[in-house]
Design a protein around this motif. Structure first.
Motif, PDB file in Angstrom:
ATOM      1  N   LEU A 249      29.714  35.891  35.746  1.00  0.00           N
ATOM      2  CA  LEU A 249      30.416  35.553  36.989  1.00  0.00           C
ATOM      3  C   LEU A 249      30.101  34.128  37.452  1.00  0.00           C
ATOM      4  CD1 LEU A 249      31.403  37.745  39.837  1.00  0.00           C
ATOM      5  CD2 LEU A 249      30.137  35.704  40.441  1.00  0.00           C
TER       6      LEU A 249
ATOM      7  N   ILE B 196      37.197  42.587  38.125  1.00  0.00           N
ATOM      8  CA  ILE B 196      37.505  41.163  38.008  1.00  0.00           C
ATOM      9  C   ILE B 196      37.380  40.775  36.539  1.00  0.00           C
ATOM     10  CG2 ILE B 196      36.722  40.536  40.342  1.00  0.00           C
ATOM     11  CD1 ILE B 196      34.226  39.313  38.928  1.00  0.00           C
ATOM     12  N   GLU B 197      37.945  39.644  36.196  1.00  0.00           N
ATOM     13  CA  GLU B 197      37.795  39.118  34.848  1.00  0.00           C
ATOM     14  C   GLU B 197      36.601  38.169  34.821  1.00  0.00           C
ATOM     15  OE1 GLU B 197      40.955  35.916  34.226  1.00  0.00           O
ATOM     16  OE2 GLU B 197      41.554  36.827  36.132  1.00  0.00           O
TER      17      GLU B 197
ATOM     18  N   LEU C 199      31.157  42.284  39.232  1.00  0.00           N
ATOM     19  CA  LEU C 199      31.068  42.261  40.681  1.00  0.00           C
ATOM     20  C   LEU C 199      31.079  43.693  41.178  1.00  0.00           C
ATOM     21  CD1 LEU C 199      31.163  40.409  43.264  1.00  0.00           C
ATOM     22  CD2 LEU C 199      33.647  40.658  43.179  1.00  0.00           C
TER      23      LEU C 199
ATOM     24  N   ARG D 204      36.495  32.364  43.947  1.00  0.00           N
ATOM     25  CA  ARG D 204      37.654  31.713  43.332  1.00  0.00           C
ATOM     26  C   ARG D 204      37.335  31.407  41.876  1.00  0.00           C
ATOM     27  NH1 ARG D 204      38.794  28.091  47.096  1.00  0.00           N
ATOM     28  NH2 ARG D 204      40.047  29.662  48.096  1.00  0.00           N
ATOM     29  N   HIS D 205      38.213  31.873  40.985  1.00  0.00           N
ATOM     30  CA  HIS D 205      38.036  31.648  39.549  1.00  0.00           C
ATOM     31  C   HIS D 205      38.225  30.160  39.247  1.00  0.00           C
ATOM     32  CE1 HIS D 205      38.539  32.041  35.196  1.00  0.00           C
ATOM     33  NE2 HIS D 205      37.992  33.258  35.319  1.00  0.00           N
TER      34      HIS D 205
ATOM     35  N   HIS E 262      31.903  30.701  44.790  1.00  0.00           N
ATOM     36  CA  HIS E 262      31.966  31.562  45.964  1.00  0.00           C
ATOM     37  C   HIS E 262      31.483  30.799  47.194  1.00  0.00           C
ATOM     38  CE1 HIS E 262      27.957  32.200  44.154  1.00  0.00           C
ATOM     39  NE2 HIS E 262      27.533  32.258  45.413  1.00  0.00           N
TER      40      HIS E 262
ATOM     41  N   ARG F 241      42.370  32.334  40.715  1.00  0.00           N
ATOM     42  CA  ARG F 241      42.496  33.659  41.333  1.00  0.00           C
ATOM     43  C   ARG F 241      41.442  33.781  42.426  1.00  0.00           C
ATOM     44  NH1 ARG F 241      40.500  39.328  39.391  1.00  0.00           N
ATOM     45  NH2 ARG F 241      41.407  40.577  41.044  1.00  0.00           N
ATOM     46  N   THR F 242      41.804  34.385  43.545  1.00  0.00           N
ATOM     47  CA  THR F 242      40.894  34.517  44.674  1.00  0.00           C
ATOM     48  C   THR F 242      40.648  35.983  45.003  1.00  0.00           C
ATOM     49  OG1 THR F 242      41.646  32.406  45.592  1.00  0.00           O
ATOM     50  CG2 THR F 242      40.558  33.907  47.107  1.00  0.00           C
ATOM     51  N   VAL F 243      39.393  36.299  45.257  1.00  0.00           N
ATOM     52  CA  VAL F 243      38.988  37.628  45.710  1.00  0.00           C
ATOM     53  C   VAL F 243      38.274  37.435  47.041  1.00  0.00           C
ATOM     54  CG1 VAL F 243      37.507  39.619  45.227  1.00  0.00           C
ATOM     55  CG2 VAL F 243      38.747  38.503  43.353  1.00  0.00           C
TER      56      VAL F 243
ATOM     57  N   TRP G 161      33.233  31.687  38.142  1.00  0.00           N
ATOM     58  CA  TRP G 161      33.695  31.809  39.528  1.00  0.00           C
ATOM     59  C   TRP G 161      32.840  30.937  40.441  1.00  0.00           C
ATOM     60  CZ3 TRP G 161      37.581  35.291  41.196  1.00  0.00           C
ATOM     61  CH2 TRP G 161      38.079  36.151  40.205  1.00  0.00           C
TER      62      TRP G 161
END
Length: 191
Positions: free
Chosen positions: A164, A8-9, A13, A140-141, A170, A146-148, A168
């Protein structure tokens, strides 16, 4: 077993599918459910008070404040101390506190947020350990949205570190699916 890095940027993680423990996941879940004095607390979000959509318990060495709520710590139980030691071995980090979250079913959730309270420091390391039903963890950034998504399975460990929490958010959404109980333990160092 080693943590696997998830690319991730703006942060770090990683995940481990199963935390090695000498006792089984089902026994850990049952004991934690039975031994924990669960609380239903009210938090303040954008100036309004809400009952948290899950039950919680705070253990460790320091009090912790978030969303207008200050938690006074309970002393670690032998099982929590054993879990903390296992998490510390795998992550190479030290933790002095743990927040337990009990998601009773799919109606319980955790809104999008960052663990960025001042007492966690500028680059907090959060180790998130799950037992019970699988739930989807969403990150979510803040800037580019962007979503992971990660499925948090029984016994899995997620490590959030670096920047993070600054970049981000979460959470865990509600689900209409029939899901059983899930416990999440977030180990952290509170100064």
């Amino acid at each position: 077993m080693e943590l696997v890095t998830i690319p991730i940027e703006d942060g770090e993680l990683s995940m481990l599918p199963q935390l090695p423990m000498p006792i089984g996941n089902a026994e850990i879940l049952a004991r934690l459910l039975d031994e924990t004095p669960w609380r239903a607390d009210t938090v303040v979000v954008y100036g309004k008070r809400y009952l948290q959509p899950r039950l919680t318990a705070w253990y460790g060495e320091a009090s912790y404040t978030y969303s207008g709520l200050t938690l006074q710590p309970l002393p670690l139980t032998p099982l929590l101390a054993q879990l903390r030691a296992a998490v510390e071995r795998v992550t190479g980090q030290r933790y002095n506190s743990v927040l337990l979250n009990y998601y009773r079913d799919g109606a319980d959730s955790m809104g999008m947020h960052s663990d960025d309270e001042p007492e966690l420091g500028p680059r907090p390391v959060i180790a998130s350990l799950s037992y019970g039903a699988t739930r989807t963890f969403i990150l979510r950034h803040r800037r580019n949205q962007r979503t992971v998504k990660l499925d948090l399975t029984d016994g899995s460990l997620v490590l959030m570190a670096g920047t993070l929490q600054a970049h981000w958010r979460h959470g865990i959404n509600k689900t209409a699916k029939l899901v059983g109980p899930r416990l999440n333990l977030t180990f952290r160092y509170v100064s």
